[in-house]
Design a protein around this motif. Sequence first.
Motif, PDB file in Angstrom:
ATOM      1  N   SER A  59      27.802  33.605   6.090  1.00  0.00           N
ATOM      2  CA  SER A  59      27.333  34.817   5.397  1.00  0.00           C
ATOM      3  C   SER A  59      28.476  35.479   4.628  1.00  0.00           C
ATOM      4  O   SER A  59      28.287  35.977   3.517  1.00  0.00           O
ATOM      5  CB  SER A  59      26.749  35.811   6.402  1.00  0.00           C
ATOM      6  N   LYS A  60      29.682  35.483   5.223  1.00  0.00           N
ATOM      7  CA  LYS A  60      30.856  36.071   4.553  1.00  0.00           C
ATOM      8  C   LYS A  60      31.142  35.344   3.233  1.00  0.00           C
ATOM      9  O   LYS A  60      31.385  35.970   2.204  1.00  0.00           O
ATOM     10  CB  LYS A  60      32.096  35.995   5.459  1.00  0.00           C
ATOM     11  N   SER A  61      31.117  33.997   3.273  1.00  0.00           N
ATOM     12  CA  SER A  61      31.415  33.217   2.059  1.00  0.00           C
ATOM     13  C   SER A  61      30.323  33.395   1.004  1.00  0.00           C
ATOM     14  O   SER A  61      30.602  33.488  -0.189  1.00  0.00           O
ATOM     15  CB  SER A  61      31.620  31.744   2.390  1.00  0.00           C
ATOM     16  N   LEU A  62      29.055  33.483   1.439  1.00  0.00           N
ATOM     17  CA  LEU A  62      27.945  33.623   0.484  1.00  0.00           C
ATOM     18  C   LEU A  62      27.927  35.003  -0.180  1.00  0.00           C
ATOM     19  O   LEU A  62      27.643  35.120  -1.373  1.00  0.00           O
ATOM     20  CB  LEU A  62      26.604  33.349   1.188  1.00  0.00           C
ATOM     21  N   VAL A  63      28.226  36.046   0.596  1.00  0.00           N
ATOM     22  CA  VAL A  63      28.239  37.391   0.009  1.00  0.00           C
ATOM     23  C   VAL A  63      29.424  37.532  -0.960  1.00  0.00           C
ATOM     24  O   VAL A  63      29.326  38.208  -1.993  1.00  0.00           O
ATOM     25  CB  VAL A  63      28.224  38.484   1.111  1.00  0.00           C
ATOM     26  N   THR A  64      30.540  36.847  -0.648  1.00  0.00           N
ATOM     27  CA  THR A  64      31.696  36.836  -1.557  1.00  0.00           C
ATOM     28  C   THR A  64      31.328  36.155  -2.868  1.00  0.00           C
ATOM     29  O   THR A  64      31.692  36.620  -3.959  1.00  0.00           O
ATOM     30  CB  THR A  64      32.901  36.105  -0.911  1.00  0.00           C
ATOM     31  N   ARG A  65      30.584  35.059  -2.762  1.00  0.00           N
ATOM     32  CA  ARG A  65      30.134  34.320  -3.959  1.00  0.00           C
ATOM     33  C   ARG A  65      29.248  35.208  -4.836  1.00  0.00           C
ATOM     34  O   ARG A  65      29.397  35.233  -6.065  1.00  0.00           O
ATOM     35  CB  ARG A  65      29.360  33.070  -3.506  1.00  0.00           C
ATOM     36  N   ARG A  66      28.352  35.952  -4.197  1.00  0.00           N
ATOM     37  CA  ARG A  66      27.477  36.852  -4.969  1.00  0.00           C
ATOM     38  C   ARG A  66      28.278  37.975  -5.641  1.00  0.00           C
ATOM     39  O   ARG A  66      28.000  38.349  -6.782  1.00  0.00           O
ATOM     40  CB  ARG A  66      26.390  37.441  -4.057  1.00  0.00           C
TER      41      ARG A  66
END
Length: 513
Positions: A59-66
């Motif tokens: 979730s941390k990596s995906l929210v950073t991507r967004r």
Amino acid sequence: MAKILSAVYRIPLQNMVGNTGFYVYQQIYPIYGIGMTFALNGFPNFISKLVAEQPDETSKSLVTRRAFHILSGLSLVLFLGLQLGSNWIAIRMGDIRLAPIVSAVAWMFIFMPWLATGRGYYQGQFLMGPTAVSQLIEQVVRVGVIIMAAYFSIHRGWDDYHMGTWAMSSAAFAAICSSLVFTSFGLKYLLAPAPLATHPLPSYRKLTKRFIIEGGTLCLVAAVVILLQLVDSFSVMKGLMTQGQLPDVAKSLKGVYDRGQPLVQLGLVVATSFSATLLPALTNALAKRQLIEFKRHTQAMVHVSLALSMAATVGLIVLMPEINRLLFGSLEGTTALRVYVISIIFAALITTYTSVLQSLNQYSAMIIGIIAGLVIKLTLNYTLVVRYGINGASFTTVLSLLVMFIIMWLGSPDDLQQVLLESGYVIKLLAISIGMGIVVLLTSHEIQALVGPAMANNRGTAGIITLIGVVIGVVVFVGGAVATRLFSIREWLVLPYGKRLIKAVAKGKEHHS
């Protein structure tokens, strides 16, 4: 280190390129400063909060991507706006020859999403190393390119605008070099195929809204002084020309006025860096609901910040003729600079109060205060420059910051308001500061009388007076603080050598008794 570098390089730059060259650089500097705030403070701090909120690594990596995607859209808009609007901005600043310099600084915004998300991700994981290293690389490269541009302008006969274009290109070179720190992060989290989500993520729409409200507020707070400088870029030069100054004279005067910025920046580094060491303790006390401890830490932060900013300001005002001659080679604009450095007190208090209000998640007083201050600067600056020249611009900056602080102070909780009013702290501090100022002023006059008028007007004498003045000022201020019990034990411990001083005073009392 990065903050000291970013303040100090302006002094050799001004000495190498003169007032007009310095004006050319400083006119466009606020645009760089705002981009730097986005990439270093505002958005990384917000992204770190987003990352810390996520339940697991995916979730941390995906929210950073967004966050990266949203910032990429914003940076593209800013880049195109500056490139296509460079002529319009230069004309509004009163100097069409500034257009290529606006185009040069625009390139740094291309790297802003990469830097902001990289810093924000690691900060959200409680790792400050990558942010620190990237910031230091950025400043070293940028300052190196700027000083090289100034050197070539002298030895190759470049005009001030050609020098300014190369100096501002330093922002893009520096961004490229500092981006390399986040290469492995970017390849893993931003450019590799996205993993499947393990938990529901905030939608792009919701995230964008939070970016505008929360991230925008953090950027606004971090860029307060730079925004006031941006208003100066659009109004001081034009005001001076309306006053009847010739364009070359107006440019030179704006360059003289801009001497105040490195002085204020250095004063703020001194005033806020020591009090900022209390921030983790402040957050910890709040998280554990230790409200008495929270109030004590807040009080220590405000007291230390105000004392150091007051001491720095009074010292700069009293020694300004010597500092002006020592650093910039002339006494031009001494009155304007004396007024301008009063900004240090209010800017330091604003920085400290915003840190506390942010930890309490109270943003409204900050936003209202900053907007009110900017409105005052926008409405009064041009008129006061036309009437009083660069002294008018200095006065409006100080007035704007004063209004910002008063609104933040009035909008803060009662406990936070009382911090400044308790135990006659402000009266003691004013008495010590005035006493210090008088002693330093008398010392300065005595040295000038001693060396005689012929020697009093050179840089060497100015350096000796400044050095002796600073040493005497520190001794008088510390002596006054000890005698009046200005600081608590906790506050002394925050200050450099405070622990040694407490021990020395305790030994002195034992010996005396």
